[in-house]
Design an enzyme around this catalytic site. Structure first.
Site, PDB file in Angstrom:
ATOM      1  N   SER A 151       0.869  -1.176   0.000  1.00 21.10           N
ATOM      2  CA  SER A 151       0.000   0.000   0.000  1.00 21.10           C
ATOM      3  C   SER A 151       0.903   1.223   0.000  1.00 21.10           C
ATOM      4  O   SER A 151       2.081   1.124   0.379  1.00 21.10           O
ATOM      5  CB  SER A 151      -0.847   0.004   1.281  1.00 21.10           C
ATOM      6  OG  SER A 151      -1.500   1.251   1.437  1.00 21.10           O
TER       7      SER A 151
ATOM      8  N   TYR B 281      -2.079  -1.586  10.193  1.00 25.12           N
ATOM      9  CA  TYR B 281      -1.974  -1.720   8.734  1.00 25.12           C
ATOM     10  C   TYR B 281      -0.561  -1.344   8.270  1.00 25.12           C
ATOM     11  O   TYR B 281       0.058  -2.054   7.482  1.00 25.12           O
ATOM     12  CB  TYR B 281      -3.028  -0.788   8.117  1.00 25.12           C
ATOM     13  CG  TYR B 281      -3.296  -0.981   6.641  1.00 25.12           C
ATOM     14  CD1 TYR B 281      -3.921  -2.123   6.159  1.00 25.12           C
ATOM     15  CD2 TYR B 281      -2.951   0.013   5.722  1.00 25.12           C
ATOM     16  CE1 TYR B 281      -4.197  -2.278   4.803  1.00 25.12           C
ATOM     17  CE2 TYR B 281      -3.229  -0.133   4.370  1.00 25.12           C
ATOM     18  CZ  TYR B 281      -3.845  -1.279   3.920  1.00 25.12           C
ATOM     19  OH  TYR B 281      -4.124  -1.424   2.572  1.00 25.12           O
TER      20      TYR B 281
HETATM   21  N1  LIG Z   1      -8.619  -0.468  -2.003  1.00 29.92           N
HETATM   22  C1  LIG Z   1      -7.628   0.356  -1.689  1.00 29.92           C
HETATM   23  O1  LIG Z   1      -7.792   1.595  -1.669  1.00 29.92           O
HETATM   24  C2  LIG Z   1      -6.267  -0.204  -1.327  1.00 29.92           C
HETATM   25  C3  LIG Z   1      -5.218   0.707  -1.177  1.00 29.92           C
HETATM   26  C4  LIG Z   1      -3.956   0.234  -0.845  1.00 29.92           C
HETATM   27  C5  LIG Z   1      -3.755  -1.121  -0.689  1.00 29.92           C
HETATM   28  N2  LIG Z   1      -4.793  -1.997  -0.830  1.00 29.92           N
HETATM   29  C6  LIG Z   1      -4.505  -3.431  -0.648  1.00 29.92           C
HETATM   30  O2  LIG Z   1      -4.948  -4.143  -1.785  1.00 29.92           O
HETATM   31  C7  LIG Z   1      -5.240  -5.492  -1.404  1.00 29.92           C
HETATM   32  C8  LIG Z   1      -6.608  -5.872  -1.961  1.00 29.92           C
HETATM   33  O3  LIG Z   1      -7.553  -5.005  -1.379  1.00 29.92           O
HETATM   34  P1  LIG Z   1      -8.907  -4.583  -2.094  1.00 29.92           P
HETATM   35  O4  LIG Z   1      -9.042  -3.122  -1.937  1.00 29.92           O
HETATM   36  O5  LIG Z   1      -9.009  -5.202  -3.401  1.00 29.92           O
HETATM   37  O6  LIG Z   1      -9.942  -5.223  -1.062  1.00 29.92           O
HETATM   38  P2  LIG Z   1     -11.183  -6.219  -1.287  1.00 29.92           P
HETATM   39  O7  LIG Z   1     -11.815  -6.369   0.043  1.00 29.92           O
HETATM   40  O8  LIG Z   1     -11.997  -5.760  -2.430  1.00 29.92           O
HETATM   41  O9  LIG Z   1     -10.443  -7.564  -1.709  1.00 29.92           O
HETATM   42  C9  LIG Z   1      -9.676  -8.270  -0.778  1.00 29.92           C
HETATM   43  C10 LIG Z   1      -9.988  -9.735  -0.952  1.00 29.92           C
HETATM   44  O10 LIG Z   1      -9.209 -10.474   0.023  1.00 29.92           O
HETATM   45  C11 LIG Z   1     -10.063 -11.480   0.564  1.00 29.92           C
HETATM   46  N3  LIG Z   1      -9.559 -11.879   1.878  1.00 29.92           N
HETATM   47  C12 LIG Z   1      -9.633 -11.193   3.046  1.00 29.92           C
HETATM   48  N4  LIG Z   1      -9.100 -11.917   4.032  1.00 29.92           N
HETATM   49  C13 LIG Z   1      -8.663 -13.078   3.492  1.00 29.92           C
HETATM   50  C14 LIG Z   1      -8.029 -14.221   4.003  1.00 29.92           C
HETATM   51  N5  LIG Z   1      -7.764 -14.328   5.319  1.00 29.92           N
HETATM   52  N6  LIG Z   1      -7.708 -15.225   3.165  1.00 29.92           N
HETATM   53  C15 LIG Z   1      -8.019 -15.142   1.838  1.00 29.92           C
HETATM   54  N7  LIG Z   1      -8.650 -14.091   1.296  1.00 29.92           N
HETATM   55  C16 LIG Z   1      -8.963 -13.059   2.112  1.00 29.92           C
HETATM   56  C17 LIG Z   1     -11.432 -10.830   0.627  1.00 29.92           C
HETATM   57  O11 LIG Z   1     -12.460 -11.800   0.715  1.00 29.92           O
HETATM   58  C18 LIG Z   1     -11.451 -10.068  -0.686  1.00 29.92           C
HETATM   59  O12 LIG Z   1     -11.958 -10.849  -1.735  1.00 29.92           O
HETATM   60  C19 LIG Z   1      -5.160  -5.543   0.111  1.00 29.92           C
HETATM   61  O13 LIG Z   1      -3.919  -6.124   0.482  1.00 29.92           O
HETATM   62  C20 LIG Z   1      -5.202  -4.082   0.518  1.00 29.92           C
HETATM   63  O14 LIG Z   1      -4.535  -3.851   1.727  1.00 29.92           O
HETATM   64  C21 LIG Z   1      -6.044  -1.568  -1.151  1.00 29.92           C
END
Ligand SMILES: NC(=O)c1ccc[n+]([C@@H]2O[C@H](COP(=O)([O-])OP(=O)(O)OC[C@H]3O[C@@H](n4cnc5c(N)ncnc54)[C@H](O)[C@@H]3O)[C@@H](O)[C@H]2O)c1
Length: 274
Positions: A142, A155
């Site tokens: 992130s 986080y």
């Molecule tokens: N959305 C943002 O703004 C953002 C910004 C920076 C970083 N991120 C990072 O991107 C990555 C994906 O996030 P996203 O925004 O797509 O979120 P999201 O919630 O849309 O997708 C995350 C997925 O991970 C799955 N998940 C959660 N816990 C789990 C586990 N224990 N085992 C297996 N699967 C699991 C969820 O079911 C979901 O499908 C994450 O690591 C998040 O920290 C997101």
């Protein structure tokens, strides 16, 4: 790796959000897909959407469960061939002031956001190295893994570690032809705020009804901002594909962290003895 066509990609958190965006872009580029997630309904939707484009297998997996991870890796490779593209992407977010955290919250958040990445690398890297033939690992960190801001110690701690791991592996694995990238997104239009809130262990959190109401309002606001101003998941998927094809270490989705990174770097340099 210039050509991902015909390779097998294993994507954690592949049912929703950024994982789904990456699944779409790698499917269009000709990669076979193994999607792993705890969200069975999302896996089903993703498979229905993508199986017309490429071979897709889905696996219900909690990335914290090492034994299950190994079994899923075996099943994925049996069905789709050796995994040479690994996306350690599953993640959750939880913002809380440090003094209100519990061991349970630390274990939950670090277990997924850092432990899940370690488990992915530990499961697949020895297989990739043994086989030769190269590969690529993408760890989703992130912008919060590049400079610390706000009440996000849970986080930020995990995401800094994920960045450090990727930097270390990038240098170490280059001679073996295994590329490593770290995705450091700014805001992306996903439902991570609500999904994470639903998954947060309750026993570590003691809130009055009023605090719960304010928190829920705040979540609505942040989630709305992500959806209104965040990058789209397909755009992020395309950025990741390009970075893998060009073996780039850092993947940013915008310039939002430019000033905080500059300030952190300057503070580090200023702290050095003359
Ligand atoms: N959305 C943002 O703004 C953002 C910004 C920076 C970083 N991120 C990072 O991107 C990555 C994906 O996030 P996203 O925004 O797509 O979120 P999201 O919630 O849309 O997708 C995350 C997925 O991970 C799955 N998940 C959660 N816990 C789990 C586990 N224990 N085992 C297996 N699967 C699991 C969820 O079911 C979901 O499908 C994450 O690591 C998040 O920290 C997101």
């Amino acid at each position: 790796m210039t050509d991902v066509h015909g390779r097998t990609a294993f994507i954690t958190g592949g049912g929703n959000g950024i994982g789904l965006g990456m699944a779409r872009s790698f499917a269009r580029a000709g990669a076979r897909l193994a999607l792993a997630d705890i969200d069975a309904a999302a896996l089903e939707r993703a498979k229905a959407e993508l199986q017309g484009i490429t071979a897709v297998e889905t696996f219900e997996l909690d990335v914290r469960d090492r034994a299950a991870y190994a079994a899923v890796a075996d099943a994925a490779e049996q069905a789709l061939g050796p995994v040479s593209l690994l996306f350690n992407n599953a993640g959750v977010i939880y913002a809380e002031t440090a003094a209100k955290l519990s061991y349970e919250l630390w274990d939950w958040a670090l277990g997924i956001n850092l432990g899940g990445v370690i488990n992915g690398v530990q499961t697949f890297l020895p297989r990739m190295a043994r086989r030769g033939g190269g590969g690529h690992i993408v760890n989703t960190a992130s912008g919060a893994g590049l400079a610390a801001m706000g009440n996000g110690v849970l986080y930020i701690t995990a995401k800094f570690a994920v960045v450090g791991m990727a930097e270390s592996l990038h240098a170490e694995l280059a001679p073996a032809g295994i590329g490593v990238s770290v995705l450091c997104p700014g805001p992306v239009a996903t439902d991570i705020i609500h999904r994470s809130a639903d998954a947060t262990p309750r026993s570590g959190v003691h809130l009055t009804a009023e605090q719960e109401r304010r928190r829920s309002e705040r979540r609505e606001l942040i989630s709305r901002v992500l959806h209104e101003r965040g990058a789209g998941i397909d755009a992020v998927g395309a950025m990741v594909l390009q970075a893998v094809q060009n073996n780039r270490l850092y993947i940013h989705t915008d310039r939002i962290m430019e000033e905080p990174i500059k300030a952190r770097t300057q503070a580090l340099l200023d702290a050095m003895p003359l």
